[in-house]
Scaffold this active site. Structure first.
Site, PDB file in Angstrom:
ATOM      1  N   SER A 260       7.599  -5.883   0.555  1.00  0.00           N
ATOM      2  CA  SER A 260       6.689  -4.744   0.602  1.00  0.00           C
ATOM      3  C   SER A 260       5.778  -4.826   1.817  1.00  0.00           C
ATOM      4  O   SER A 260       5.618  -5.870   2.434  1.00  0.00           O
ATOM      5  CB  SER A 260       5.859  -4.655  -0.680  1.00  0.00           C
ATOM      6  OG  SER A 260       4.661  -5.383  -0.507  1.00  0.00           O
ATOM      7  N   LYS A 261       5.208  -3.699   2.126  1.00  0.00           N
ATOM      8  CA  LYS A 261       4.410  -3.508   3.337  1.00  0.00           C
ATOM      9  C   LYS A 261       3.274  -4.534   3.442  1.00  0.00           C
ATOM     10  O   LYS A 261       2.900  -4.922   4.539  1.00  0.00           O
ATOM     11  CB  LYS A 261       3.838  -2.084   3.290  1.00  0.00           C
ATOM     12  CG  LYS A 261       3.095  -1.641   4.515  1.00  0.00           C
ATOM     13  CD  LYS A 261       4.007  -0.889   5.451  1.00  0.00           C
ATOM     14  CE  LYS A 261       3.311  -0.523   6.752  1.00  0.00           C
ATOM     15  NZ  LYS A 261       4.109  -0.762   7.928  1.00  0.00           N
ATOM     16  N   ARG A 262       2.764  -4.947   2.295  1.00  0.00           N
ATOM     17  CA  ARG A 262       1.631  -5.868   2.319  1.00  0.00           C
ATOM     18  C   ARG A 262       1.986  -7.215   2.973  1.00  0.00           C
ATOM     19  O   ARG A 262       1.125  -7.907   3.468  1.00  0.00           O
ATOM     20  CB  ARG A 262       1.114  -6.101   0.897  1.00  0.00           C
ATOM     21  CG  ARG A 262      -0.084  -5.230   0.560  1.00  0.00           C
ATOM     22  CD  ARG A 262      -0.344  -5.199  -0.918  1.00  0.00           C
ATOM     23  NE  ARG A 262       0.631  -4.349  -1.598  1.00  0.00           N
ATOM     24  CZ  ARG A 262       1.343  -4.716  -2.658  1.00  0.00           C
ATOM     25  NH1 ARG A 262       1.238  -5.911  -3.150  1.00  0.00           N
ATOM     26  NH2 ARG A 262       2.199  -3.874  -3.216  1.00  0.00           N
TER      27      ARG A 262
END
Ligand code: GLU
Length: 494
Positions: A260-262
């Protein structure tokens, strides 16, 4: 039957590396089977649209070399256009089509109007949760009489249209990756097909469009598995043959969770911005979740097209391994054209303060020379800023203790004087004449191997290791080489 597959992104922002892989597998399967690959824009969720997202996605696909045969595309002026006989390929331009097909379901009693307010639905959901039940629509409007429906419609009461799932009905489908899958309608919700704003939901539009666009294989991310029974039932309700379904396992991070982007780079843009080459990224991404028959790791797009098969897509998620990506990309950088790499490197060199805008023209050969000398060290172009420092300045800084100790070896003063003399005699230092200098020192002074090469390298660059020394000498040029050697003589040698 000729194969037709599609990639159907929703324009909600950046292109996730998982979407790139979905697009790639669709493309490769189509190419492998001599079929067609279609790009359809799914923009029925009006609340999630992001300006420029379609252009961004199409640009990313083009950059990656994943070109489609039909659908939404960019023309030479960067405008969105469509090509193909099954259009429009943008769902918001197909509302009249969905209208026609929802009417069929309403007429055959397979769909129904639902006038429940949001407040009522919230209450039902809360009550179900409290009772420990899975929240789902309670069927309040399933059996409204024709008259009741007419009356509410006439009065302008807002509504949605829901799918009327039969009770206790088994829905089966075979997923090419996961095998036979079975669901009972008792576990499923009466899915909304048309929303209050008159737009279809994804579930309805995807089925109508895949059918009308004659899609034979639906290849998509595994997050859609749980929606597939609803889709399969819709095919049944219409009396249409369902396509083959293929759900691709997620791309996972090192902790085996969905990427995920995080956690850093997940957008195609992120990799492009760092100066990964499209060939490297595509080659790597192809291998996350698919394994070739032969134990081969480097593939051109053409080779992937030939080798790809859905049978070798794995059931479990593939872990995104940056080291392997870097290894593969380094291979493509090594083989890439110097001028092309130079153009990619220039913005990083300017940002890093190594060169100025005006150097781009006036010192082009110097810049290209650095890129050419360093490319064997790079996994992606941005890394050039870690190495390029050695090409700047007329002095030499020996950073390691080991390097400084090397300069205390007995042969160093002789080597230094010989370098100064022989380079001084040249009109111009290039890779060839630089090599001749080193060879002649070897011959005359019997200094060889590490003593010769590492010694010269430390005195010219301050570093013990690095790219091919004669090449480095060429990029630095005669004057800089001599200034540095003088500096070493006056400051670093006792
Ligand atoms: N629009 C969906 C998405 O953005 C496509 C799902 C599908 O391929 O059916 O993921």
């Amino acid at each position: 039957m000729s194969v037709r597959v599609r990639f159907a992104p929703s324009p909600t922002g950046f292109v996730h590396i998982g979407s790139l892989r979905t697009a790639l597998y669709n493309y490769l399967f189509a190419k492998n089977m001599g079929g067609k690959y279609i790009l359809r824009v799914e923009d029925t969720d009006r609340t999630r649209l992001v300006d420029g997202a379609i252009e961004n996605m199409l640009t990313a696909m083009k950059w990656a070399g994943i070109e489609h045969d039909e659908g939404v595309t960019l023309n030479e002026n960067g405008e969105i256009v469509q090509k193909g006989e099954y259009g429009p390929y943008v769902q918001s331009e197909r509302l009249d089509i969905y209208q026609k097909y929802i009417q069929q379901l309403l007429d055959s009693g397979k769909a129904y109007y639902c006038f429940c307010t949001k407040e009522r639905l919230d209450e039902v959901r809360e009550a179900q949760k409290e009772a420990g039940l899975t929240p789902r629509y309670d069927g309040h409007c399933r059996d409204l009489s024709k008259e009741e429906v007419e009356e509410k419609l006439k009065a302008g009461v807002p509504y949605v249209i829901r799918l009327k799932l039969p009770e206790n009905h088994v829905i089966k489908f075979t997923d090419l990756v996961r095998g036979e899958t079975e669901f009972n309608t008792n576990d499923l919700d009466d899915q909304v097909l048309i929303k209050t704003d008159g737009f279809p939901t994804y579930h309805f539009a995807v089925v109508v469009d895949d059918y009308l666009m004659k899609i034979t294989h639906v290849i998509r991310g595994e997050e859609w598995v749980s929606s597939t029974p609803k889709h399969v039932y819709l095919y049944e309700a219409f009396g249409w043959e369902a396509p083959v379904f293929v759900h691709l396992p997620n791309i996972l991070n090192q902790e085996k969770k969905k990427l995920s982007k995080r956690q850093g780079d997940v957008a195609v843009e992120d990799f492009k911005k760092k100066g990964y080459l499209p060939e490297g990224l595509v080659n790597y991404v192809a291998l996350v979740g698919w394994s070739p028959e032969e134990n081969q790791e480097l593939f051109t797009m053409k080779e992937l097209e030939e080798a790809f098969s859905l049978e070798r897509v794995s059931k479990s998620g593939g872990v995104f391994d940056t080291e392997k990506l870097n290894w593969i990309d380094a291979h493509y950088i090594k083989d890439a054209d110097d001028e092309m790499l130079t153009q990619l490197a220039i913005p990083f060199l300017i940002d890093g303060g190594f060169i100025t805008e005006s150097d781009v023209e006036t010192r082009h050969d110097f810049i290209k020379g650095m890129v050419s000398a360093l490319k064997e060290k790079l996994s992606y172009v941005q890394e050039i800023t870690d190495h390029v420092g050695m090409f700047f300045g007329d002095t030499v800084e020996v950073e390691t203790e080991e390097g400084r100790e090397f300069l205390e070896l007995e042969h160093i003063p002789t080597l230094l004087d010989a370098l100064i003399e022989k380079i001084g005699e040249l009109d111009r230092v290039d890779a060839e004449s630089g090599q001749v200098v080193l060879k002649s020192i070897q011959k005359e002074y019997k200094i060889k191997g590490k003593n010769l090469y590492m010694g010269s390298r430390i005195m010219i660059t301050g570093q013990m290791h690095g790219p091919d020394l004669p090449k480095v000498m060429e990029v630095l040029g005669k004057e800089t080489c001599l200034k540095r050697l003088d500096y070493v003589k006056n400051n670093l040698i006792k």
